[in-house]
Every structure is written in C-alpha cells, then in structure tokens.
Write a protein that holds these residues in place. Structure first.
Motif, short mmCIF file in Angstrom:
data_model
loop_
_atom_site.label_atom_id
_atom_site.label_comp_id
_atom_site.label_asym_id
_atom_site.label_seq_id
_atom_site.Cartn_x
_atom_site.Cartn_y
_atom_site.Cartn_z
N ALA A 187 0.98 -1.29 -0.35
CA ALA A 187 -0.11 -0.03 -0.26
C ALA A 187 0.88 1.36 0.11
CB ALA A 187 -0.85 -0.43 0.78
N ARG A 188 -0.23 2.45 -0.63
CA ARG A 188 0.92 3.83 -0.39
C ARG A 188 -0.28 4.50 0.66
NH1 ARG A 188 6.25 3.03 -1.57
NH2 ARG A 188 7.12 2.17 -3.88
N GLY A 189 0.95 6.07 1.08
CA GLY A 189 -0.41 7.18 1.63
C GLY A 189 -1.34 6.72 1.65
N SER A 190 -2.10 7.25 2.36
CA SER A 190 -3.52 6.55 3.10
C SER A 190 -3.66 5.46 3.54
CB SER A 190 -5.14 7.57 3.25
OG SER A 190 -4.54 8.78 2.72
N SER A 191 -3.86 4.75 2.52
CA SER A 191 -3.65 3.40 2.39
C SER A 191 -3.03 2.48 3.64
CB SER A 191 -3.77 2.48 0.90
OG SER A 191 -4.65 3.23 0.48
N ASP A 192 -1.22 2.67 3.34
CA ASP A 192 -0.85 1.97 4.44
C ASP A 192 -0.44 2.40 5.68
OD1 ASP A 192 1.51 0.55 4.25
OD2 ASP A 192 2.92 2.01 4.67
N ASN A 193 -2.07 3.96 5.54
CA ASN A 193 -2.12 4.00 7.14
C ASN A 193 -3.38 3.00 8.27
OD1 ASN A 193 0.26 6.49 7.25
ND2 ASN A 193 -1.51 7.73 6.33
N ALA A 194 -4.26 2.58 6.69
CA ALA A 194 -5.13 1.71 7.17
C ALA A 194 -4.60 0.78 7.63
CB ALA A 194 -6.27 1.88 5.55
N VAL A 195 -3.74 0.23 6.83
CA VAL A 195 -2.84 -1.03 6.59
C VAL A 195 -1.87 -1.47 8.69
CG1 VAL A 195 -1.01 -2.43 5.72
CG2 VAL A 195 -2.47 -1.23 4.17
N THR A 196 -1.43 -0.35 8.63
CA THR A 196 -1.02 0.11 9.59
C THR A 196 -1.71 -0.22 11.11
OG1 THR A 196 0.90 1.71 9.39
CG2 THR A 196 0.21 1.22 11.21
N PHE A 197 -3.36 0.50 10.79
CA PHE A 197 -4.38 -0.25 11.79
C PHE A 197 -4.42 -2.36 11.46
CE2 PHE A 197 -9.10 -1.05 12.21
CZ PHE A 197 -9.50 -0.70 13.14
N PHE A 198 -4.90 -2.81 10.73
CA PHE A 198 -4.75 -3.68 10.27
C PHE A 198 -3.83 -4.57 10.65
CE2 PHE A 198 -3.95 -6.63 6.91
CZ PHE A 198 -5.43 -8.10 6.71
N ALA A 199 -2.90 -4.04 10.61
CA ALA A 199 -1.52 -4.76 11.51
C ALA A 199 -2.10 -4.83 12.36
CB ALA A 199 -0.27 -4.31 11.17
N TYR A 200 -1.81 -4.16 13.32
CA TYR A 200 -2.51 -4.26 14.61
C TYR A 200 -3.76 -5.05 15.23
CZ TYR A 200 1.55 -0.90 16.41
OH TYR A 200 2.79 -0.49 16.75
N LEU A 201 -4.23 -4.73 14.12
CA LEU A 201 -6.10 -5.07 14.49
C LEU A 201 -5.48 -6.99 14.38
CD1 LEU A 201 -8.60 -5.34 15.85
CD2 LEU A 201 -9.79 -4.75 13.06
N ALA A 202 -5.29 -7.18 13.71
CA ALA A 202 -5.27 -8.77 12.83
C ALA A 202 -3.98 -9.54 14.33
CB ALA A 202 -4.10 -8.81 11.91
N GLY A 203 -2.94 -9.27 14.25
CA GLY A 203 -1.93 -9.64 15.53
C GLY A 203 -2.42 -9.37 16.59
N MET A 204 -3.71 -8.68 17.29
CA MET A 204 -3.96 -8.88 18.56
C MET A 204 -5.25 -9.61 18.34
SD MET A 204 -4.39 -5.50 19.76
CE MET A 204 -3.39 -3.44 19.77
N THR A 205 -5.99 -10.26 17.32
CA THR A 205 -6.51 -11.02 17.03
C THR A 205 -6.57 -12.07 16.96
OG1 THR A 205 -8.29 -8.81 17.02
CG2 THR A 205 -9.20 -10.89 16.50
N LEU A 206 -5.84 -12.68 16.21
CA LEU A 206 -5.62 -13.29 15.21
C LEU A 206 -3.94 -14.24 15.52
CD1 LEU A 206 -6.18 -12.51 11.20
CD2 LEU A 206 -7.01 -14.50 12.75
N GLY A 207 -3.12 -13.34 15.91
CA GLY A 207 -1.91 -14.00 16.88
C GLY A 207 -1.08 -14.03 15.40
#
Length: 343
Positions: A43-63
């Motif tokens: 991703a680039r730009g804003s999309s990469d910021n959305a991906v950062t949120f996803f990375a934390y949520l996936a790590g916390m929820t799915l391990g």
C-alpha cells in the motif's frame, strides 16, 4: 460546504454499506479453513496507514504477524521475494496504483494467495488477486481522503472479525457509524482544539497500538490540507528521542485508546505536560484527558476498535477546521492530485 467536509459527513452511511457487504465473511471463512503463515501488505499513502491499523488488529486478534512490503522491492529492485505460505493484501482506493498492482501480481504469480481492497469494481488490482473486497465509498472528489480511508479500515477490520469469528469485534464494528454520527453532531470541542493550531508551524501527533494508524493518517491530513509540519509517532517511540525537540508551548496531539496502551500513553502525556507542551488529547480515558490543555472526550463504553475509528474522524475534522482558520481551501491542496502514480 467544501467537498472535504461533505465527504467527512458521508462516512457513517458509507460504513453502513461496508457492514452490509457479505464478501468479508466469505473471505474470512476461507482463511479460517486454510490459514496463511503470515500476511504481507502492499500500500501507499493513506492506504498504508489503514494497513497499519490492520496489522495491529490482526496481530491482537489472530496472533498472526503482518509485515508491510515496500512495493519498490518488487517494482524497482526486483527482489526475489518468496511469498509461499503468505497471504498478500494489496490496498489502493483507485485500484490502479501502478506499483501496488505490479507487486501484487508478481507475488500472486510467485505462489501467494492474494487479496485486493479497492473502491472500484473491476480494477487492475482486483484482476490479479485471489479475492477482492470493496470499499463502497462512492466517488471521492476531495484530494484528501476521508471516506475512502475509514472504509478501508472497516473492510480490513471486518475481514479480521470474520476470519477470527469474533462476535465482540463484530459488535464493535457495528457501533462505528453511530459513534461517528454522535461525534459530528457536536464537534465544538474539536473546533476549540483546532483554534489552538491556527498559528502553529509544526505538530507532533501520537498514538499507540490501534491508534497509531489513525495518528499517521491524522498527521497526513494536516499536512495535506493545512500545510502543517505534522509528524506522527508511536507514543513509546516519541520518548526515545523525538521528545527532545518539544519545547514549552509547542503543540502536540495524542490519540489515546482506552485499552492496554493507556498507561504508557499517560506516561507520555505526563512527560509532555512537564515539558510545557500545549497538549490536545482525544480519548475516553479520564486520567489521560486530565493531562490535556485541550481535552476532546469520547463517550465512555466504546470498544477500543470503535474508538480508533472515531479518532480518525476527529482528526479529519481538526484538519478541516485548521485549514479554514488559515484561509486555505482543503479541496485544492498544492502539488497534489487525487491519484498519484509511482514505481
């Protein structure tokens, strides 16, 4: 009313459309049946910021580890990446970002299962992916992204909720549109906070965990619409060096989620207060709000994931109001176009 404000206000209905989409449940079930070993994102730009949120949520929820891959590793440096066993997620609101499309195609051809997330049916990004999710945001005319960002966040969060089969997360996401409606019904605390930034030259924007992606995006909105030198940091990382640049009266904005990150955010806020910073806090944590010169209180009882969405919209509104108070047109930021192509 500017296009940017119109599209900020459209977000609750856009997000309700994302909540009604059956596609995340289909993809989530497939991944639950045959989980990948890791997730790679493009991703680039804003999309990469959305991906950062996803990375934390996936790590916390799915391990599950989520790693951002710079598209230029594929498109410029031709790195021989080996994606076997990975899910590769490409995110682009237009679905036509050349480097993201090329990298997703190459990794898909290299053996990875792939997922495209975009705002346009039949995009080039979709054409090279195993699965596709859509943002349902409609045409976004303002150069600065608003509804295309939160719709990316929500589509990715729904994927995590369905993949993990987590009812609590599903409920938290269902609450998001109403929580944003409530924030926009009375934005006066945000208007007051924006007034403090009218003559600022620079701003430190802090978040941690689920609020770090939002902090990155809020800093970007302030750069794009107000030409403010806004820099985003993890509230932990900020204390490892950047805090030395903070002087008395300097503005800072902290997005504090009321979860396991709360204690560390309070510690960072105390250090900024002791340094004499002009601190704005957007949070539901009363102890954190008590440390702010300009508190923006979120309703108590919201799930941390719901809070993260509201914080994004709070930051968008701040950017809108700072631009207005500076006499700038948030719909026409200098040097920018809606779609930027890079290799």
């Amino acid at each position: 009313m500017t296009r940017f404000e119109t599209e900020i206000r459209e977000q609750p209905e856009v997000l309700r459309r994302v909540l009604r989409d059956p596609a995340p449940a289909v993809v989530g079930a497939a991944l639950r049946a045959e989980p990948p070993e890791l997730v790679l994102t493009l991703a680039r730009g804003s999309s990469d910021n959305a991906v950062t949120f996803f990375a934390y949520l996936a790590g916390m929820t799915l391990g599950l580890p989520v790693a951002s891959v710079p598209p230029s590793l594929v498109t410029v440096h031709r790195a021989p990446l080996r994606p076997d066993g990975a899910l590769v997620v490409g995110v682009s609101q237009s679905g036509e970002s050349q480097d993201v499309v090329e990298a997703l195609r190459a990794l898909s051809e290299g053996g990875a299962r792939s997922l495209a997330l975009s705002n346009r049916d039949g995009s080039s990004l979709e054409a090279c992916a195993t699965w596709a999710l859509r943002q349902h945001a409609g045409d976004e005319k303002a150069v600065a992204a608003s509804k295309t960002f939160t719709s990316q966040m929500l589509a990715l969060a729904r994927l995590v909720a369905e993949w993990s089969d987590a009812d609590e997360l599903r409920a938290a996401l269902t609450d998001v549109p109403d929580a944003i409606d409530a924030l926009l019904a009375d934005p006066s605390p945000l208007d007051a906070a924006a007034a403090r930034l009218t003559h600022a030259d620079q701003l430190d924007v802090l978040g941690r965990g689920l609020s770090f992606g939002p902090a990155l995006e809020v800093a970007l909105k302030l750069k794009e619409t107000s030409y403010l030198h806004a820099h985003a940091y993890s509230s932990a990382e900020f204390q490892h060096g950047p805090i030395a640049s903070l002087g008395a009266g300097d503005p800072a904005l902290l997005l504090g989620v009321a979860d396991a990150s709360a204690a560390s955010n309070r510690a960072a806020a105390e250090r900024m207060r002791d340094a004499g910073a002009d601190l704005t806090v957007v949070s539901a944590d009363p102890e954190l709000l008590a440390l702010a010169a300009a508190p923006v209180e979120l309703p108590a009882g919201l799930h941390p994931v719901t809070q993260a969405f509201v914080q994004v919209v709070a930051g968008q509104w701040l950017a809108l109001q700072v631009a207005r108070q500076r006499g700038l047109d948030p719909d026409a930021p200098r040097h920018l176009r809606k779609v930027t192509q890079t290799r």
